[in-house]
Design a protein around this motif. Structure first.
Motif, mmCIF file in Angstrom:
data_model
loop_
_atom_site.group_PDB
_atom_site.id
_atom_site.type_symbol
_atom_site.label_atom_id
_atom_site.label_comp_id
_atom_site.label_asym_id
_atom_site.label_seq_id
_atom_site.Cartn_x
_atom_site.Cartn_y
_atom_site.Cartn_z
ATOM 1 N N SER A 88 7.940 23.157 0.567
ATOM 2 C CA SER A 88 6.602 22.839 1.071
ATOM 3 C C SER A 88 6.496 21.333 1.200
ATOM 4 C CB SER A 88 5.531 23.395 0.137
ATOM 5 O OG SER A 88 5.657 22.832 -1.149
ATOM 6 N N GLY A 89 5.269 20.839 1.459
ATOM 7 C CA GLY A 89 5.133 19.423 1.741
ATOM 8 C C GLY A 89 5.808 19.068 3.052
ATOM 9 N N ASP A 90 5.672 19.964 4.059
ATOM 10 C CA ASP A 90 6.466 19.831 5.275
ATOM 11 C C ASP A 90 5.699 19.180 6.405
ATOM 12 O OD1 ASP A 90 6.071 23.233 6.529
ATOM 13 O OD2 ASP A 90 4.734 21.926 5.428
ATOM 14 N N ASP A 91 4.610 18.467 6.131
ATOM 15 C CA ASP A 91 3.858 17.822 7.179
ATOM 16 C C ASP A 91 4.514 16.506 7.562
ATOM 17 O OD1 ASP A 91 0.930 19.004 5.581
ATOM 18 O OD2 ASP A 91 1.702 19.705 7.502
ATOM 19 N N SER A 92 4.203 16.049 8.772
ATOM 20 C CA SER A 92 4.744 14.787 9.244
ATOM 21 C C SER A 92 4.188 13.625 8.420
ATOM 22 C CB SER A 92 4.396 14.592 10.724
ATOM 23 O OG SER A 92 2.987 14.620 10.899
ATOM 24 N N VAL A 93 4.916 12.521 8.438
ATOM 25 C CA VAL A 93 4.575 11.355 7.618
ATOM 26 C C VAL A 93 4.560 10.112 8.499
ATOM 27 C CG1 VAL A 93 5.206 9.958 5.616
ATOM 28 C CG2 VAL A 93 5.658 12.421 5.612
ATOM 29 N N TRP A 94 3.473 9.338 8.383
ATOM 30 C CA TRP A 94 3.361 8.046 9.045
ATOM 31 C C TRP A 94 3.497 6.929 8.008
ATOM 32 C CZ3 TRP A 94 3.221 6.590 14.051
ATOM 33 C CH2 TRP A 94 2.923 7.566 15.012
ATOM 34 N N SER A 95 4.123 5.843 8.408
ATOM 35 C CA SER A 95 4.242 4.670 7.548
ATOM 36 C C SER A 95 4.174 3.428 8.429
ATOM 37 C CB SER A 95 5.567 4.701 6.781
ATOM 38 O OG SER A 95 5.813 3.466 6.132
ATOM 39 N N TYR A 96 3.271 2.486 8.106
ATOM 40 C CA TYR A 96 3.155 1.282 8.914
ATOM 41 C C TYR A 96 2.597 0.155 8.063
ATOM 42 C CZ TYR A 96 -0.930 4.302 9.607
ATOM 43 O OH TYR A 96 -1.943 5.206 9.425
ATOM 44 N N GLY A 97 2.907 -1.081 8.458
ATOM 45 C CA GLY A 97 2.458 -2.224 7.683
ATOM 46 C C GLY A 97 2.766 -3.535 8.378
ATOM 47 N N PHE B 52 0.375 4.598 4.435
ATOM 48 C CA PHE B 52 1.155 5.764 4.825
ATOM 49 C C PHE B 52 0.255 6.990 4.784
ATOM 50 C CE2 PHE B 52 1.715 6.242 0.241
ATOM 51 C CZ PHE B 52 1.728 7.617 0.062
ATOM 52 N N LYS B 53 0.622 8.002 5.561
ATOM 53 C CA LYS B 53 -0.200 9.196 5.719
ATOM 54 C C LYS B 53 0.710 10.413 5.766
ATOM 55 C CE LYS B 53 -3.855 11.085 8.727
ATOM 56 N NZ LYS B 53 -3.291 12.435 8.851
ATOM 57 N N VAL B 54 0.433 11.408 4.926
ATOM 58 C CA VAL B 54 1.205 12.641 4.878
ATOM 59 C C VAL B 54 0.343 13.772 5.422
ATOM 60 C CG1 VAL B 54 2.454 14.273 3.431
ATOM 61 C CG2 VAL B 54 2.499 11.834 2.882
ATOM 62 N N GLY B 55 0.782 14.376 6.524
ATOM 63 C CA GLY B 55 0.081 15.517 7.094
ATOM 64 C C GLY B 55 -1.374 15.239 7.394
ATOM 65 N N SER C 64 -5.217 8.630 4.957
ATOM 66 C CA SER C 64 -4.267 7.539 4.845
ATOM 67 C C SER C 64 -4.434 6.807 3.517
ATOM 68 C CB SER C 64 -4.450 6.546 5.998
ATOM 69 O OG SER C 64 -4.183 7.162 7.239
ATOM 70 N N ASP C 65 -3.327 6.396 2.953
ATOM 71 C CA ASP C 65 -3.314 5.637 1.710
ATOM 72 C C ASP C 65 -3.081 4.169 2.059
ATOM 73 O OD1 ASP C 65 -3.020 4.603 -0.780
ATOM 74 O OD2 ASP C 65 -1.403 5.928 -1.429
ATOM 75 N N TRP C 66 -4.130 3.326 1.889
ATOM 76 C CA TRP C 66 -4.060 1.914 2.253
ATOM 77 C C TRP C 66 -3.922 1.045 1.012
ATOM 78 C CZ3 TRP C 66 -3.800 -0.167 7.105
ATOM 79 C CH2 TRP C 66 -4.087 0.691 8.169
ATOM 80 N N SER C 67 -3.142 -0.015 1.138
ATOM 81 C CA SER C 67 -2.996 -0.977 0.045
ATOM 82 C C SER C 67 -2.784 -2.367 0.619
ATOM 83 C CB SER C 67 -1.822 -0.605 -0.873
ATOM 84 O OG SER C 67 -0.602 -0.645 -0.160
ATOM 85 N N ALA C 68 -3.158 -3.365 -0.167
ATOM 86 C CA ALA C 68 -2.982 -4.764 0.233
ATOM 87 C C ALA C 68 -2.236 -5.495 -0.874
ATOM 88 C CB ALA C 68 -4.332 -5.427 0.499
ATOM 89 N N GLN C 69 -1.425 -6.465 -0.485
ATOM 90 C CA GLN C 69 -0.619 -7.204 -1.435
ATOM 91 C C GLN C 69 -0.761 -8.701 -1.202
ATOM 92 O OE1 GLN C 69 0.735 -4.779 0.612
ATOM 93 N NE2 GLN C 69 0.568 -3.159 -0.912
ATOM 94 N N ALA C 70 -0.602 -9.453 -2.272
ATOM 95 C CA ALA C 70 -0.610 -10.915 -2.185
ATOM 96 C C ALA C 70 0.437 -11.459 -3.136
ATOM 97 C CB ALA C 70 -1.989 -11.482 -2.526
ATOM 98 N N LEU C 71 1.062 -12.568 -2.760
ATOM 99 C CA LEU C 71 2.111 -13.175 -3.580
ATOM 100 C C LEU C 71 2.037 -14.686 -3.456
ATOM 101 C CD1 LEU C 71 5.858 -12.220 -3.785
ATOM 102 C CD2 LEU C 71 5.235 -14.522 -3.062
ATOM 103 N N ILE C 72 2.158 -15.363 -4.590
ATOM 104 C CA ILE C 72 2.364 -16.809 -4.606
ATOM 105 C C ILE C 72 3.583 -17.073 -5.477
ATOM 106 C CG2 ILE C 72 -0.022 -17.474 -4.161
ATOM 107 C CD1 ILE C 72 -0.395 -17.883 -7.146
ATOM 108 N N GLY C 73 4.443 -17.972 -5.040
ATOM 109 C CA GLY C 73 5.681 -18.164 -5.777
ATOM 110 C C GLY C 73 6.238 -19.556 -5.619
ATOM 111 N N ALA C 74 7.174 -19.874 -6.498
ATOM 112 C CA ALA C 74 7.879 -21.153 -6.460
ATOM 113 C C ALA C 74 9.367 -20.894 -6.656
ATOM 114 C CB ALA C 74 7.359 -22.096 -7.537
ATOM 115 N N ARG C 75 10.176 -21.603 -5.912
ATOM 116 C CA ARG C 75 11.636 -21.433 -5.961
ATOM 117 C C ARG C 75 12.306 -22.791 -6.152
ATOM 118 N NH1 ARG C 75 15.075 -18.642 -1.137
ATOM 119 N NH2 ARG C 75 13.978 -16.826 -1.999
#
Length: 570
Positions: A517-526, A549-552, A556-567
């Protein structure tokens, strides 16, 4: 041999397509140099890019990461410590690049977990002598496991349905001549390892697929060819190959024997016709899983099936017989190449082809149409072998690629390639893979952009009625697209951005609903964006990302991310 006939042979290379070892297909150019790495090095030399260059840049990095669930969920916080190296070499004999990064993320939230991340890509070609070339490649990345479930793109937070994997390959290629005959031989040894996937949610309802473990593959090819007009009015090629891969999960095995003959007939200075007939014997097999008293498969501590040692070896796929195809090759100039083959193979119509166009030293594109019996390990090694030896590493891309999608080259001669066709999911079963993908890369002044797009279809094979296996008769497919843009704002600062979209169809119509089961189409974008600036050896960066991303029929499951860094770069 006429001047025109020699010219088209030198530009076109061989028309041989073993169709067997996909790894073998990458060396079928001999002196013509259609796809082998020595020819690529020669192209680099002709473009003036083989001035001796060796660069090794190790670094350490610290970052703060925020991941927000936009559907009313938690905001997760991570502190990341990383160490890595970017190295490249370009000489008359050696061309290669290595980009590797190890990262550990410390979670601040109780409902988040610490994790270790390895990501890297390596491609090296070394011409030991004028006749002997050594080639090697490797990848470490995280990618999607089950095509039915979640399709995380930025891999931040408690990601589900993701496995860490590693793959390497290496081997020599030898080319020599005896009178009018050119001889080529090639050997490749490869190893692939996949860790058990993460599953933290209910996105994978129903019976799960078995988990890939590791595999070892060996490929040997040999070929003898003559040019048109040397011993006959047309070119002649005779070839053979042997391919064997063994996987630890259920003692799975792929074994193939191949033989083929081809002719090449130029009909103009720029066009040639080709035809070939071959014999192949391919067999994929495995043993059964051990079952308990209730008939359910027994699992080990990693969740993989335990092999029933008393089980006979069972056939998943077998073909034994002749196949044939015919095609056309068009080489109007040194920058343009188009080749297509149509024939009968694997019991149905089969079409394969390639097209490349190098508009300039910094602008190029490539298209590949493929069809073959594959395993996950074999297809991954083939994809690695087709990647350029100089690529955009993503060292300042923040949330950008981790080498699990399209990889873009740094020149028009080697525009890059996409690994999405193998990374759509990790299959332990053998399958027939058909599809097309294309990449384009361009550099104009301070700006570089790349694009990749493709479609892939897989028909999976497994023994009928094998306990625990639910892939028999399954046919899945996916579509994918990716855009990359980078611009240097100054000598010490710049921006880059990524945009991607994926669509997956698990295609389980032929599998009983009670089995899977769980046979629905899946979208993923970002989309992601990064700004970076260096202050001497110290660099800083800031990134933003948006992902869904979206299953069947689910929301849709939406999320946002942020990053600050030093190298700090040594």
């Amino acid at each position: 041999m006429s001047r025109h006939a020699f010219r088209i042979l030198a530009l076109a290379g061989t028309t041989l397509t073993f169709g067997a070892p996909a790894a073998a297909q990458t060396i079928q150019s001999g002196q013509a140099g259609a796809t082998d790495q020595p020819a690529q090095l020669e192209q680099t030399a002709q473009s003036g890019q083989t001035q001796r260059r060796v660069s090794v840049r190790p670094y350490i990095e610290a970052s703060q990461i925020f991941d927000a669930d936009l559907d009313g969920g938690d905001v997760l916080t991570y502190t990341s410590l990383a160490a890595g190296v970017d190295a490249a070499i370009a000489t008359q004999r050696v061309s290669g690049q290595v980009s590797y990064r190890y990262e550990h993320r410390f979670a601040w939230n109780k409902n988040a977990v610490d994790n270790d991340i390895h990501s890297g890509l390596a491609r090296v070609d070394a011409r030991v002598t004028p006749n002997l070339t050594l080639e090697a490649g490797g990848i470490a990345t995280r990618t999607r496991s089950d095509i039915r479930g979640a399709a995380p793109g930025l891999l931040i937070g408690n990601v589900d349905n993701v496995s860490q994997l590693y793959s390497v390959y290496a081997g020599p290629s030898l080319t020599t001549r005896a009178g009018p005959v050119t001889f080529d031989a090639n050997y490749r040894l490869g190893y692939t390892k996949v860790q058990t996937p993460t599953f933290g949610g209910s996105t994978l309802a129903g019976q799960r697929l078995d988990y890939y473990d590791d595999s070892i593959g060996n490929t040997v090819t040999a070929r003898a060819s003559t040019a048109p007009g040397s011993v006959a009015p047309f070119g002649i090629t005779v070839s053979g190959a042997y391919d064997r891969e063994t996987a630890s999960q259920l003692e799975q095995r792929y074994e193939g024997y191949y033989g083929r003959g081809d002719i090449l007939q130029p009909i103009s200075p720029y066009v040639a016709l080709t035809a070939g007939v071959g014999y192949e014997k391919i067999e994929t097999s495995q043993k059964d899983a051990l079952v308990d008293a209730a008939g359910a498969p027994v699992l080990d501590r990693d969740g993989r099936f335990v092999t029933n040692d008393a089980s006979p070896r069972r056939i998943a796929y077998r073909t034994d017989g002749l196949y044939y195809d015919a095609g056309v090759i068009w080489r109007p100039n040194r920058r343009t190449s188009v080749e297509g083959h149509l024939g009968k193979r694997y019991g149905s119509l089969s079409f394969t082809g390639t097209a490349t166009y190098q508009a300039s030293k910094s602008v190029g594109m490539a298209v590949n149409v493929y069809d073959g019996i594959q395993t996950f390990g074999r297809q991954l090694r083939t994809g690695l072998g087709n990647l350029p030896t100089s690529f955009i590493s993503g060292g300042q891309q923040g949330f950008g690629q981790q080498f699990n999608g399209c990889v873009f080259g740094t020149s028009g001669a080697q525009p890059g390639g996409c690994l999405d066709n193998v990374f759509q999911s990790i299959s332990t079963a053998s399958y027939r893979a058909r599809g097309v993908d294309g990449v384009i890369v361009a550099t104009r002044g301070r700006s570089t952009w790349g694009g990749g797009v493709g479609y892939t279809n897989r028909r999976l094979y497994a023994p009928d009625g094998a306990p625990g296996l639910v892939v028999t008769g399954l046919e899945d497919q996916s579509y994918y697209a990716q855009l990359f843009y980078a611009r240097s704002l100054s000598q010490v600062s710049g921006i880059n951005a990524d945009l991607f979209a994926n669509y997956y169809e698990p295609g389980v119509a032929n599998v009983p609903l009670e089995a899977i089961s769980g046979d629905d189409s899946v979208w993923s974008y970002g989309a992601t964006g990064t700004y970076y600036r260096y202050f001497g050896r110290l660099g800083t960066s800031a990134s933003l990302g948006l992902y869904s991303f979206k299953v069947g029929d689910l929301d849709s499951d939406w999320s946002a991310q942020a990053l600050i860094g030093a190298r700090y770069q040594f």
